[in-house]
Design a protein around this motif. Sequence first.
Motif, PDB file in Angstrom:
ATOM      1  N   SER A 106      42.003  19.035  12.992  1.00 35.37           N
ATOM      2  CA  SER A 106      41.144  18.838  11.726  1.00 35.37           C
ATOM      3  C   SER A 106      41.963  19.188  10.524  1.00 35.37           C
ATOM      4  CB  SER A 106      39.742  19.402  11.549  1.00 35.37           C
ATOM      5  OG  SER A 106      39.820  20.702  11.813  1.00 35.37           O
ATOM      6  N   TYR A 107      43.106  20.326  11.061  1.00 29.60           N
ATOM      7  CA  TYR A 107      43.983  20.796   9.850  1.00 29.60           C
ATOM      8  C   TYR A 107      45.445  19.875  10.236  1.00 29.60           C
ATOM      9  CZ  TYR A 107      40.520  23.786   8.885  1.00 29.60           C
ATOM     10  OH  TYR A 107      39.509  24.189   8.254  1.00 29.60           O
ATOM     11  N   GLY A 108      45.271  18.887  10.750  1.00 29.11           N
ATOM     12  CA  GLY A 108      46.541  18.112  10.737  1.00 29.11           C
ATOM     13  C   GLY A 108      47.477  18.486  12.014  1.00 29.11           C
ATOM     14  N   GLU A 113      51.481  21.117  18.913  1.00 27.82           N
ATOM     15  CA  GLU A 113      51.642  22.460  18.145  1.00 27.82           C
ATOM     16  C   GLU A 113      50.459  23.248  18.235  1.00 27.82           C
ATOM     17  OE1 GLU A 113      53.693  20.442  14.229  1.00 27.82           O
ATOM     18  OE2 GLU A 113      51.460  19.995  14.589  1.00 27.82           O
ATOM     19  N   SER A 114      49.351  23.094  18.701  1.00 31.74           N
ATOM     20  CA  SER A 114      48.132  24.049  18.889  1.00 31.74           C
ATOM     21  C   SER A 114      48.222  24.537  20.353  1.00 31.74           C
ATOM     22  CB  SER A 114      46.826  23.487  18.485  1.00 31.74           C
ATOM     23  OG  SER A 114      46.523  22.253  19.208  1.00 31.74           O
TER      24      SER A 114
ATOM     25  N   ALA B 112      54.420  35.609  18.498  1.00 36.41           N
ATOM     26  CA  ALA B 112      55.243  34.324  19.121  1.00 36.41           C
ATOM     27  C   ALA B 112      54.220  33.349  19.442  1.00 36.41           C
ATOM     28  CB  ALA B 112      55.871  35.287  20.295  1.00 36.41           C
ATOM     29  N   GLU B 113      52.956  33.784  19.843  1.00 34.65           N
ATOM     30  CA  GLU B 113      52.109  32.709  20.498  1.00 34.65           C
ATOM     31  C   GLU B 113      51.490  31.973  19.252  1.00 34.65           C
ATOM     32  OE1 GLU B 113      50.231  34.803  24.498  1.00 34.65           O
ATOM     33  OE2 GLU B 113      49.642  35.699  22.628  1.00 34.65           O
ATOM     34  N   SER B 114      51.280  32.628  18.051  1.00 29.17           N
ATOM     35  CA  SER B 114      50.724  31.970  16.973  1.00 29.17           C
ATOM     36  C   SER B 114      51.952  31.219  16.004  1.00 29.17           C
ATOM     37  CB  SER B 114      49.959  32.736  16.121  1.00 29.17           C
ATOM     38  OG  SER B 114      50.807  33.814  15.409  1.00 29.17           O
ATOM     39  N   ASP B 119      54.283  27.532  11.920  1.00 27.82           N
ATOM     40  CA  ASP B 119      55.233  26.778  11.484  1.00 27.82           C
ATOM     41  C   ASP B 119      54.438  25.484  11.132  1.00 27.82           C
ATOM     42  OD1 ASP B 119      56.931  28.800  11.710  1.00 27.82           O
ATOM     43  OD2 ASP B 119      57.854  27.919  13.648  1.00 27.82           O
ATOM     44  N   ALA B 120      53.662  24.969  12.038  1.00 27.12           N
ATOM     45  CA  ALA B 120      53.124  23.763  11.649  1.00 27.12           C
ATOM     46  C   ALA B 120      52.393  23.329  10.337  1.00 27.12           C
ATOM     47  CB  ALA B 120      52.064  23.175  12.741  1.00 27.12           C
TER      48      ALA B 120
END
Lengths: 231, 231
Positions: A106-108, A113-114, B112-114, B119-120
């Motif tokens: 929902s944040y694109g 990426e997640s 590192a994990e987040s 970045d996104a």
Amino acid sequence: MPQTPHIERHFTGSETVRDLVIGMSDGLTVPFALAAGLSGAIDTTSIIVTAGLAEIAAGSIAMGLGGYLAAKSDAEHYFSERVREESEVVEKPEIEAREVADVFQSYGLTAAESKPVVDALRKRPQSWVDFMMRFELGLEQPDPKRALISAITIAGAYIAGGFIPLGPYLFLAKASSALPISVITTLVALAIFGYTKGHFTGAPPLRSAIQTVLIGGLAAAVAFMIARVIS
Amino acid sequence: MPQTPHIERHFTGSETVRDLVIGMSDGLTVPFALAAGLSGAIDTTSIIVTAGLAEIAAGSIAMGLGGYLAAKSDAEHYFSERVREESEVVEKPEIEAREVADVFQSYGLTAAESKPVVDALRKRPQSWVDFMMRFELGLEQPDPKRALISAITIAGAYIAGGFIPLGPYLFLAKASSALPISVITTLVALAIFGYTKGHFTGAPPLRSAIQTVLIGGLAAAVAFMIARVIS
């Protein structure tokens, strides 16, 4: 109903300030309007004092006890939802992992990426539950001791506020003598309260003062007119 | 004060239901207790009707207008914080990026994990601001049209609730005749209201009904005793 307390960097008021504001806001306004209203119909202050004290008792109980039970049910709601999340991350980890990805989507953010965050949370079930409580359900862990303190603070502020407009009626026999003193005292108290409230909530203090005086004054004026018309 | 509405999967009530509950809860309780209290001191219903109508006017204005202004200031607060976040993600992207990482760190995730999520978000400034508003500040975008509808709903529910306990006093000349009818009618109304409220808020309906009756009954009993003692 459960409500998520907001985390705000520039909010200087504590929960106690919030409770004081809630109680005093209504405590200054409603008994004031009731006493002013009755002054439009009756000139004996003893009846107005009786009505005022009955109102202060009723209002403080309704707000205090109502707030207490609402806080208690918020806490129960939090813990029952937490138990459910805890079983879901164990029993349906795939569904829960997709729910985390959905939050980010929902944040694109794409699933890729997640994914590192989803994977990291899967390794830490307790943090995962914390994350779901906060970010999926929007629930904060309530402080179990808050409910009682909050109830007493709200009720006490209501009572303290209510005695300001009622004061002149306690000492004078005629409503027509008590009313102007009550109006001036209460409008000044509302202005000081509104200004202080603005200071704590971050709203422009002067505008907050004007709004508080306006609400109290309007409520009292309407109550006075209604009482005068029907009596 | 701004409060974040919670997102909850099993909450079946809308914001309108919430507003109706807020208004009716106090509308049923406070005028009921006031009328019952005054019945302990005065036997002329005309004075009680005057006081009751003045209270309903004052309470509905205080709650409705107070709610309206609170919603307006919530909206302003949201937009001013949003403007600040928007400038911060442009002017201090490193600090903001660290704040995102801090949010995740509180859930046990390493930098590192987040990092992929950080970045996104940096690639999508608008989503980044959305993310910060919700997850760092805990603020939800308010609906600008809600404030007025909310105010009218709360005030209307307060008035509707208030006429239930006051009804018998409108039609009978003696408070001693009106009181028992008012008590029975209002306790039944409080039970139905509490049960329905439980159904909408997810609390056990029977317990919700008992609590609502208890608060209203206690407020009325205390108001009655205070009025009797001082008169």
